[in-house]
Design a protein around this motif. Structure first.
Motif, PDB file in Angstrom:
ATOM      1  N   CYS A  97       0.844  -1.188   0.000  1.00  0.00           N
ATOM      2  CA  CYS A  97       0.000   0.000   0.000  1.00  0.00           C
ATOM      3  C   CYS A  97       0.886   1.247   0.000  1.00  0.00           C
ATOM      4  O   CYS A  97       2.097   1.159  -0.170  1.00  0.00           O
ATOM      5  CB  CYS A  97      -0.948  -0.009   1.200  1.00  0.00           C
ATOM      6  N   ALA A  98       0.278   2.406   0.201  1.00  0.00           N
ATOM      7  CA  ALA A  98       1.037   3.655   0.064  1.00  0.00           C
ATOM      8  C   ALA A  98       0.607   4.684   1.097  1.00  0.00           C
ATOM      9  O   ALA A  98      -0.545   4.699   1.562  1.00  0.00           O
ATOM     10  CB  ALA A  98       0.860   4.233  -1.339  1.00  0.00           C
ATOM     11  N   SER A  99       1.530   5.562   1.424  1.00  0.00           N
ATOM     12  CA  SER A  99       1.261   6.748   2.227  1.00  0.00           C
ATOM     13  C   SER A  99       1.335   7.965   1.313  1.00  0.00           C
ATOM     14  O   SER A  99       2.184   8.013   0.420  1.00  0.00           O
ATOM     15  CB  SER A  99       2.289   6.886   3.358  1.00  0.00           C
ATOM     16  N   LEU A 100       0.447   8.930   1.542  1.00  0.00           N
ATOM     17  CA  LEU A 100       0.359  10.082   0.654  1.00  0.00           C
ATOM     18  C   LEU A 100       0.313  11.386   1.434  1.00  0.00           C
ATOM     19  O   LEU A 100      -0.345  11.479   2.478  1.00  0.00           O
ATOM     20  CB  LEU A 100      -0.893   9.995  -0.231  1.00  0.00           C
ATOM     21  N   GLY A 101       1.029  12.385   0.920  1.00  0.00           N
ATOM     22  CA  GLY A 101       1.006  13.733   1.477  1.00  0.00           C
ATOM     23  C   GLY A 101       0.478  14.710   0.454  1.00  0.00           C
ATOM     24  O   GLY A 101       0.838  14.633  -0.724  1.00  0.00           O
ATOM     25  N   VAL A 102      -0.388  15.611   0.881  1.00  0.00           N
ATOM     26  CA  VAL A 102      -1.056  16.541  -0.032  1.00  0.00           C
ATOM     27  C   VAL A 102      -0.859  17.975   0.446  1.00  0.00           C
ATOM     28  O   VAL A 102      -0.916  18.251   1.646  1.00  0.00           O
ATOM     29  CB  VAL A 102      -2.576  16.254  -0.098  1.00  0.00           C
ATOM     30  N   THR A 103      -0.627  18.861  -0.494  1.00  0.00           N
ATOM     31  CA  THR A 103      -0.645  20.286  -0.175  1.00  0.00           C
ATOM     32  C   THR A 103      -1.190  21.053  -1.366  1.00  0.00           C
ATOM     33  O   THR A 103      -1.185  20.559  -2.495  1.00  0.00           O
ATOM     34  CB  THR A 103       0.755  20.815   0.212  1.00  0.00           C
ATOM     35  N   THR A 104      -1.680  22.253  -1.088  1.00  0.00           N
ATOM     36  CA  THR A 104      -2.297  23.098  -2.102  1.00  0.00           C
ATOM     37  C   THR A 104      -1.654  24.474  -2.073  1.00  0.00           C
ATOM     38  O   THR A 104      -1.260  24.965  -1.006  1.00  0.00           O
ATOM     39  CB  THR A 104      -3.813  23.228  -1.850  1.00  0.00           C
ATOM     40  N   TYR A 105      -1.535  25.099  -3.224  1.00  0.00           N
ATOM     41  CA  TYR A 105      -0.921  26.423  -3.305  1.00  0.00           C
ATOM     42  C   TYR A 105      -1.661  27.436  -2.432  1.00  0.00           C
ATOM     43  O   TYR A 105      -2.891  27.482  -2.410  1.00  0.00           O
ATOM     44  CB  TYR A 105      -0.900  26.922  -4.742  1.00  0.00           C
ATOM     45  N   ARG A 106      -0.874  28.230  -1.711  1.00  0.00           N
ATOM     46  CA  ARG A 106      -1.387  29.359  -0.933  1.00  0.00           C
ATOM     47  C   ARG A 106      -0.490  30.558  -1.200  1.00  0.00           C
ATOM     48  O   ARG A 106       0.680  30.403  -1.559  1.00  0.00           O
ATOM     49  CB  ARG A 106      -1.375  29.069   0.578  1.00  0.00           C
ATOM     50  N   GLU A 107      -0.992  31.735  -1.018  1.00  0.00           N
ATOM     51  CA  GLU A 107      -0.228  32.949  -1.303  1.00  0.00           C
ATOM     52  C   GLU A 107       1.001  33.077  -0.422  1.00  0.00           C
ATOM     53  O   GLU A 107       1.983  33.723  -0.805  1.00  0.00           O
ATOM     54  CB  GLU A 107      -1.115  34.185  -1.146  1.00  0.00           C
ATOM     55  N   ASP A 108       0.967  32.485   0.770  1.00  0.00           N
ATOM     56  CA  ASP A 108       2.100  32.629   1.682  1.00  0.00           C
ATOM     57  C   ASP A 108       3.248  31.663   1.367  1.00  0.00           C
ATOM     58  O   ASP A 108       4.301  31.732   1.995  1.00  0.00           O
ATOM     59  CB  ASP A 108       1.652  32.441   3.137  1.00  0.00           C
ATOM     60  N   ILE A 109       3.054  30.759   0.398  1.00  0.00           N
ATOM     61  CA  ILE A 109       4.148  29.867  -0.008  1.00  0.00           C
ATOM     62  C   ILE A 109       5.063  30.644  -0.955  1.00  0.00           C
ATOM     63  O   ILE A 109       4.617  31.114  -2.003  1.00  0.00           O
ATOM     64  CB  ILE A 109       3.619  28.604  -0.705  1.00  0.00           C
ATOM     65  N   ALA A 110       6.330  30.768  -0.580  1.00  0.00           N
ATOM     66  CA  ALA A 110       7.236  31.661  -1.312  1.00  0.00           C
ATOM     67  C   ALA A 110       7.847  31.029  -2.552  1.00  0.00           C
ATOM     68  O   ALA A 110       8.045  31.700  -3.565  1.00  0.00           O
ATOM     69  CB  ALA A 110       8.347  32.135  -0.371  1.00  0.00           C
ATOM     70  N   THR A 111       8.167  29.734  -2.489  1.00  0.00           N
ATOM     71  CA  THR A 111       8.894  29.093  -3.591  1.00  0.00           C
ATOM     72  C   THR A 111       8.318  27.712  -3.889  1.00  0.00           C
ATOM     73  O   THR A 111       7.673  27.100  -3.027  1.00  0.00           O
ATOM     74  CB  THR A 111      10.386  28.918  -3.237  1.00  0.00           C
ATOM     75  N   PRO A 112       8.575  27.198  -5.095  1.00  0.00           N
ATOM     76  CA  PRO A 112       8.150  25.825  -5.403  1.00  0.00           C
ATOM     77  C   PRO A 112       8.741  24.803  -4.433  1.00  0.00           C
ATOM     78  O   PRO A 112       8.057  23.868  -4.021  1.00  0.00           O
ATOM     79  CB  PRO A 112       8.677  25.610  -6.824  1.00  0.00           C
ATOM     80  N   GLN A 113      10.001  24.992  -4.055  1.00  0.00           N
ATOM     81  CA  GLN A 113      10.645  24.053  -3.144  1.00  0.00           C
ATOM     82  C   GLN A 113       9.936  24.007  -1.800  1.00  0.00           C
ATOM     83  O   GLN A 113       9.790  22.944  -1.182  1.00  0.00           O
ATOM     84  CB  GLN A 113      12.120  24.439  -2.948  1.00  0.00           C
ATOM     85  N   GLU A 114       9.463  25.153  -1.353  1.00  0.00           N
ATOM     86  CA  GLU A 114       8.750  25.216  -0.077  1.00  0.00           C
ATOM     87  C   GLU A 114       7.461  24.393  -0.140  1.00  0.00           C
ATOM     88  O   GLU A 114       7.088  23.711   0.820  1.00  0.00           O
ATOM     89  CB  GLU A 114       8.428  26.674   0.261  1.00  0.00           C
ATOM     90  N   MET A 115       6.797  24.450  -1.276  1.00  0.00           N
ATOM     91  CA  MET A 115       5.554  23.691  -1.429  1.00  0.00           C
ATOM     92  C   MET A 115       5.832  22.190  -1.463  1.00  0.00           C
ATOM     93  O   MET A 115       5.073  21.393  -0.885  1.00  0.00           O
ATOM     94  CB  MET A 115       4.835  24.140  -2.704  1.00  0.00           C
ATOM     95  N   GLU A 129       8.313  20.732   0.013  1.00  0.00           N
ATOM     96  CA  GLU A 129       8.669  20.365   1.386  1.00  0.00           C
ATOM     97  C   GLU A 129       7.426  20.184   2.241  1.00  0.00           C
ATOM     98  O   GLU A 129       7.376  19.300   3.112  1.00  0.00           O
ATOM     99  CB  GLU A 129       9.590  21.434   1.982  1.00  0.00           C
ATOM    100  N   GLU A 130       6.398  20.990   2.009  1.00  0.00           N
ATOM    101  CA  GLU A 130       5.144  20.821   2.746  1.00  0.00           C
ATOM    102  C   GLU A 130       4.506  19.465   2.440  1.00  0.00           C
ATOM    103  O   GLU A 130       4.035  18.768   3.344  1.00  0.00           O
ATOM    104  CB  GLU A 130       4.169  21.941   2.389  1.00  0.00           C
ATOM    105  N   ALA A 131       4.482  19.107   1.169  1.00  0.00           N
ATOM    106  CA  ALA A 131       3.912  17.808   0.786  1.00  0.00           C
ATOM    107  C   ALA A 131       4.720  16.666   1.399  1.00  0.00           C
ATOM    108  O   ALA A 131       4.154  15.650   1.824  1.00  0.00           O
ATOM    109  CB  ALA A 131       3.874  17.683  -0.734  1.00  0.00           C
ATOM    110  N   ASP A 132       6.046  16.833   1.449  1.00  0.00           N
ATOM    111  CA  ASP A 132       6.901  15.815   2.064  1.00  0.00           C
ATOM    112  C   ASP A 132       6.633  15.690   3.566  1.00  0.00           C
ATOM    113  O   ASP A 132       6.618  14.586   4.110  1.00  0.00           O
ATOM    114  CB  ASP A 132       8.378  16.158   1.832  1.00  0.00           C
ATOM    115  N   VAL A 133       6.429  16.823   4.236  1.00  0.00           N
ATOM    116  CA  VAL A 133       6.109  16.793   5.666  1.00  0.00           C
ATOM    117  C   VAL A 133       4.824  16.006   5.894  1.00  0.00           C
ATOM    118  O   VAL A 133       4.738  15.158   6.790  1.00  0.00           O
ATOM    119  CB  VAL A 133       5.969  18.230   6.224  1.00  0.00           C
TER     120      VAL A 133
END
Length: 314
Positions: free
Chosen positions: A268-286, A288-292
């Protein structure tokens, strides 16, 4: 001096076109270009195949792409340069005239390929060092550049390029999009116990399942090893969570060969999800959020979906 300047500018223009071309091809585009070549659409609409001359507009629906990409596909298939549709349409008409003029002068049909090469080299001067490349080899190379060899999902390089485009678009327009990071649970153990061949088969099956669950607008990528990423254009967090849960359930329900050797008896699998928000400064930051969120899913028992929302993981 002017001649040297023109050559330099031409070379710069050519390099610019190549750069645009590399970043705009995807699997669907490559497949369509192969269709144009294999079924000899170009030769038919240009009049090279005299017994099958047809008006090129008649073939628009046959090509499998919506109007608006027709002429630029013809040019890309012929000469491997990427132009805007209107410019490509204008060029196509000029190429047909040039083909007729050359054929009249030589007393034989020079063919659409020769006419196109001469037009862009000696008339429009977009090519300074032209070379003949087999179109199938070109398309195969283009395909390998953006896909994972094993699973045929998009590769990490393509994901990063597409992700940056969506992020830049979101920054300028506020248009939301989401990303899912997925990691197969206990996959190293699955490989160790079943062998790498069976592991490779499982990865191929995972991609097939992802494509079955995701929409045609989503981008499925192999991020590395047993980790995958999915770009969800225009999807809010709620919709992305539903997609992630559908993926998780589909993988859990699928019967992988010898999965019973794993701790919970399932691959099976584990999944992390995140969505763009104005306070996210860079693609890398987004990312990293999904990885967290992904690793919170791992640490809370695996085979589950977690989402990053602001400073919280839910």
């Amino acid at each position: 001096m002017d001649s040297k300047k023109e050559k330099i500018e031409g070379r710069m223009k050519n390099e610019e076109i190549s750069s645009i071309e590399d970043t705009n091809l995807n699997i669907d585009a490559i497949s369509n270009l192969k269709k144009l070549t294999d079924q000899r659409f170009i030769e038919i609409v240009s009049g090279d195949i005299v017994d099958h001359i047809q008006n090129d507009e008649y073939l628009l629906d046959s090509i499998g792409k919506k109007p608006g990409t027709y002429y630029k596909d013809l040019i890309l298939a012929l000469i491997q340069i990427h132009l805007p549709e209107e410019e490509a349409k204008s060029d196509w008409k000029e190429i047909l005239k040039h083909k007729y003029t050359m054929s009249e002068s030589l007393g034989r049909n020079v063919g659409i390929h020769v006419a196109t090469l001469d037009y862009y080299t000696n008339i429009k001067k977009l090519l300074t060092t032209p070379k003949i490349v087999n179109v199938h080899e070109y398309m195969d190379t283009a395909s390998r550049a953006i896909t994972d060899d094993l699973t045929k999902a998009y590769n990490r390089h393509f994901f990063e390029d597409e992700f940056k485009k969506l992020f830049t678009q979101a920054k300028s327009t506020g248009k939301v999009f989401s990303v899912i990071m997925l990691d197969l649970d206990h996959f190293k153990l699955f490989n160790d116990l079943n062998g790498h061949i069976q592991g490779d088969i499982a990865l191929i099956e995972v991609v097939r399942i992802l494509h079955a669950v995701c929409s045609k607008d989503d981008t499925v990528c192999r991020y590395g090893g047993e980790e995958f990423s999915i770009l969800l254009p225009s999807q809010s967090l709620n919709l992305a969570l539903k997609t992630a849960e559908n993926i998780r359930q589909a993988l859990y329900d699928y019967r992988f060969v010898n999965e019973q050797v794993l701790p919970n008896g399932r691959l099976c699998a584990s999944l992390g999800v995140t969505t763009y928000r104005e306070d996210i400064a860079t693609p890398q930051e987004m990312i990293e959020e999904a990885d967290v969120a992904l690793y919170r899913a791992k640490n809370s028992g695996r085979n589950r979906v977690k989402a990053f929302l602001g400073e919280q993981v839910i």
